[in-house]
Structure formats: structure tokens, C-alpha cells
Design a protein around this motif. Structure first.
Motif, PDB file in Angstrom:
ATOM      1  N   HIS A  56       0.835  -1.209   0.000  1.00  0.00           N
ATOM      2  CA  HIS A  56       0.000   0.000   0.000  1.00  0.00           C
ATOM      3  C   HIS A  56       0.870   1.260   0.000  1.00  0.00           C
ATOM      4  CE1 HIS A  56      -4.087  -1.500   0.215  1.00  0.00           C
ATOM      5  NE2 HIS A  56      -3.713  -2.373   1.138  1.00  0.00           N
ATOM      6  N   ALA A  57       1.936   1.257   0.788  1.00  0.00           N
ATOM      7  CA  ALA A  57       2.844   2.408   0.813  1.00  0.00           C
ATOM      8  C   ALA A  57       3.476   2.620  -0.555  1.00  0.00           C
ATOM      9  CB  ALA A  57       3.923   2.213   1.881  1.00  0.00           C
ATOM     10  N   LEU A  58       3.885   1.533  -1.198  1.00  0.00           N
ATOM     11  CA  LEU A  58       4.460   1.629  -2.536  1.00  0.00           C
ATOM     12  C   LEU A  58       3.432   2.166  -3.531  1.00  0.00           C
ATOM     13  CD1 LEU A  58       6.771   1.135  -4.527  1.00  0.00           C
ATOM     14  CD2 LEU A  58       5.962  -1.217  -4.734  1.00  0.00           C
ATOM     15  N   ALA A  59       2.211   1.673  -3.462  1.00  0.00           N
ATOM     16  CA  ALA A  59       1.155   2.150  -4.356  1.00  0.00           C
ATOM     17  C   ALA A  59       0.907   3.642  -4.155  1.00  0.00           C
ATOM     18  CB  ALA A  59      -0.129   1.355  -4.126  1.00  0.00           C
ATOM     19  N   ASP A  60       0.932   4.103  -2.907  1.00  0.00           N
ATOM     20  CA  ASP A  60       0.731   5.532  -2.630  1.00  0.00           C
ATOM     21  C   ASP A  60       1.849   6.375  -3.244  1.00  0.00           C
ATOM     22  OD1 ASP A  60      -1.590   4.990  -1.218  1.00  0.00           O
ATOM     23  OD2 ASP A  60      -0.624   5.135   0.762  1.00  0.00           O
ATOM     24  N   VAL A  61       3.091   5.929  -3.085  1.00  0.00           N
ATOM     25  CA  VAL A  61       4.225   6.665  -3.643  1.00  0.00           C
ATOM     26  C   VAL A  61       4.139   6.728  -5.165  1.00  0.00           C
ATOM     27  CG1 VAL A  61       6.732   6.549  -3.994  1.00  0.00           C
ATOM     28  CG2 VAL A  61       5.778   6.250  -1.709  1.00  0.00           C
ATOM     29  N   ILE A  62       3.791   5.604  -5.786  1.00  0.00           N
ATOM     30  CA  ILE A  62       3.663   5.576  -7.247  1.00  0.00           C
ATOM     31  C   ILE A  62       2.537   6.507  -7.706  1.00  0.00           C
ATOM     32  CG2 ILE A  62       3.046   4.124  -9.222  1.00  0.00           C
ATOM     33  CD1 ILE A  62       4.561   1.827  -7.757  1.00  0.00           C
ATOM     34  N   ALA A  63       1.396   6.451  -7.009  1.00  0.00           N
ATOM     35  CA  ALA A  63       0.265   7.299  -7.378  1.00  0.00           C
ATOM     36  C   ALA A  63       0.625   8.780  -7.248  1.00  0.00           C
ATOM     37  CB  ALA A  63      -0.947   6.970  -6.519  1.00  0.00           C
ATOM     38  N   LYS A  64       1.320   9.133  -6.175  1.00  0.00           N
ATOM     39  CA  LYS A  64       1.728  10.534  -5.992  1.00  0.00           C
ATOM     40  C   LYS A  64       2.706  10.957  -7.086  1.00  0.00           C
ATOM     41  CE  LYS A  64       1.026  10.560  -1.033  1.00  0.00           C
ATOM     42  NZ  LYS A  64       1.675  10.453   0.284  1.00  0.00           N
ATOM     43  N   GLY A  65       3.642  10.090  -7.416  1.00  0.00           N
ATOM     44  CA  GLY A  65       4.595  10.390  -8.481  1.00  0.00           C
ATOM     45  C   GLY A  65       3.906  10.533  -9.829  1.00  0.00           C
ATOM     46  N   ALA A  66       2.928   9.673 -10.075  1.00  0.00           N
ATOM     47  CA  ALA A  66       2.190   9.745 -11.333  1.00  0.00           C
ATOM     48  C   ALA A  66       1.389  11.046 -11.403  1.00  0.00           C
ATOM     49  CB  ALA A  66       1.264   8.541 -11.480  1.00  0.00           C
ATOM     50  N   ALA A  67       0.821  11.464 -10.276  1.00  0.00           N
ATOM     51  CA  ALA A  67       0.052  12.709 -10.252  1.00  0.00           C
ATOM     52  C   ALA A  67       0.963  13.901 -10.519  1.00  0.00           C
ATOM     53  CB  ALA A  67      -0.655  12.867  -8.908  1.00  0.00           C
ATOM     54  N   VAL A  68       2.162  13.891  -9.948  1.00  0.00           N
ATOM     55  CA  VAL A  68       3.118  14.971 -10.194  1.00  0.00           C
ATOM     56  C   VAL A  68       3.509  14.988 -11.657  1.00  0.00           C
ATOM     57  CG1 VAL A  68       5.476  15.753  -9.736  1.00  0.00           C
ATOM     58  CG2 VAL A  68       3.997  15.074  -7.834  1.00  0.00           C
ATOM     59  N   GLY A  69       3.747  13.814 -12.216  1.00  0.00           N
ATOM     60  CA  GLY A  69       4.098  13.720 -13.636  1.00  0.00           C
ATOM     61  C   GLY A  69       3.001  14.248 -14.542  1.00  0.00           C
ATOM     62  N   GLN A  70       1.758  13.953 -14.199  1.00  0.00           N
ATOM     63  CA  GLN A  70       0.629  14.448 -14.986  1.00  0.00           C
ATOM     64  C   GLN A  70       0.533  15.967 -14.890  1.00  0.00           C
ATOM     65  OE1 GLN A  70      -1.429  12.896 -17.117  1.00  0.00           O
ATOM     66  NE2 GLN A  70      -0.190  11.083 -16.816  1.00  0.00           N
ATOM     67  N   THR A  71       0.775  16.515 -13.707  1.00  0.00           N
ATOM     68  CA  THR A  71       0.717  17.961 -13.513  1.00  0.00           C
ATOM     69  C   THR A  71       1.824  18.636 -14.330  1.00  0.00           C
ATOM     70  OG1 THR A  71      -0.153  17.678 -11.288  1.00  0.00           O
ATOM     71  CG2 THR A  71       0.844  19.806 -11.792  1.00  0.00           C
ATOM     72  N   GLU A  72       3.024  18.072 -14.296  1.00  0.00           N
ATOM     73  CA  GLU A  72       4.136  18.655 -15.058  1.00  0.00           C
ATOM     74  C   GLU A  72       3.884  18.605 -16.550  1.00  0.00           C
ATOM     75  OE1 GLU A  72       7.559  16.512 -13.690  1.00  0.00           O
ATOM     76  OE2 GLU A  72       7.646  17.594 -11.805  1.00  0.00           O
ATOM     77  N   MET A  73       3.209  17.572 -17.026  1.00  0.00           N
ATOM     78  CA  MET A  73       2.950  17.452 -18.456  1.00  0.00           C
ATOM     79  C   MET A  73       1.907  18.454 -18.927  1.00  0.00           C
ATOM     80  SD  MET A  73       3.266  13.289 -19.006  1.00  0.00           S
ATOM     81  CE  MET A  73       1.745  13.246 -19.850  1.00  0.00           C
ATOM     82  N   THR A  74       1.032  18.897 -18.037  1.00  0.00           N
ATOM     83  CA  THR A  74      -0.037  19.813 -18.452  1.00  0.00           C
ATOM     84  C   THR A  74       0.320  21.275 -18.221  1.00  0.00           C
ATOM     85  OG1 THR A  74      -1.130  19.600 -16.286  1.00  0.00           O
ATOM     86  CG2 THR A  74      -1.838  18.104 -18.054  1.00  0.00           C
TER      87      THR A  74
END
Length: 75
Positions: A56-74
């Protein structure tokens, strides 16, 4: 050992370092050859058995990283 094993060891160490930075530890990570060829065609990184809270901790870190990546792309 062959270059494929060395490559897998470097990948394992990189993942372990990234996980440590995120406060996550996989206690049983290791590297094994594929057992098919000599020299091995692949070196596999085994993550070992990981408890549900760590996953669960790993999934949270990945999700947060993916959200940051999406924000940077937009932006």
C-alpha cells in the motif's frame, strides 16, 4: 557473473535506494539468473514477499509520483 546479472544487481540497488528515499523497504530483494543459458540471458530481480502495508505504501508513492508527472505534463 555475466553482464546480465550485473545489470540486474544495478537495477536492484537503484530500486532499493529509491524505495529507501520514500521510506519503504523490501527486505528480501535479490538477483537470480534465468537458468536457461550460459551466460544467463537475463538476471531477474526478485522483490521477495512483501506485506500488504508495504505494498500500500508503494502504491501511494507511485500514485503521488504519477500525479506529479501528470501535472508537469499539463503545465
Amino acid at each position: 557473473m555475466g553482464s546480465k546479472i550485473c545489470e540486474a544487481e544495478v537495477a536492484r540497488d537503484a530500486l532499493a535506494a529509491a524505495l529507501r528515499k520514500a521510506g519503504i523497504q523490501f527486505p528480501a530483494m535479490d538477483v537470480t539468473p534465468d537458468g536457461i543459458g550460459r551466460p544467463p540471458r537475463y538476471g531477474f530481480v526478485n522483490l521477495g514477499q512483501v506485506s500488504a502495508p508495504v505494498v500500500h505504501a508503494l502504491a501511494d508513492v507511485i500514485a503521488k509520483g504519477a500525479a506529479v508527472g501528470q501535472t508537469e505534463m499539463t503545465t
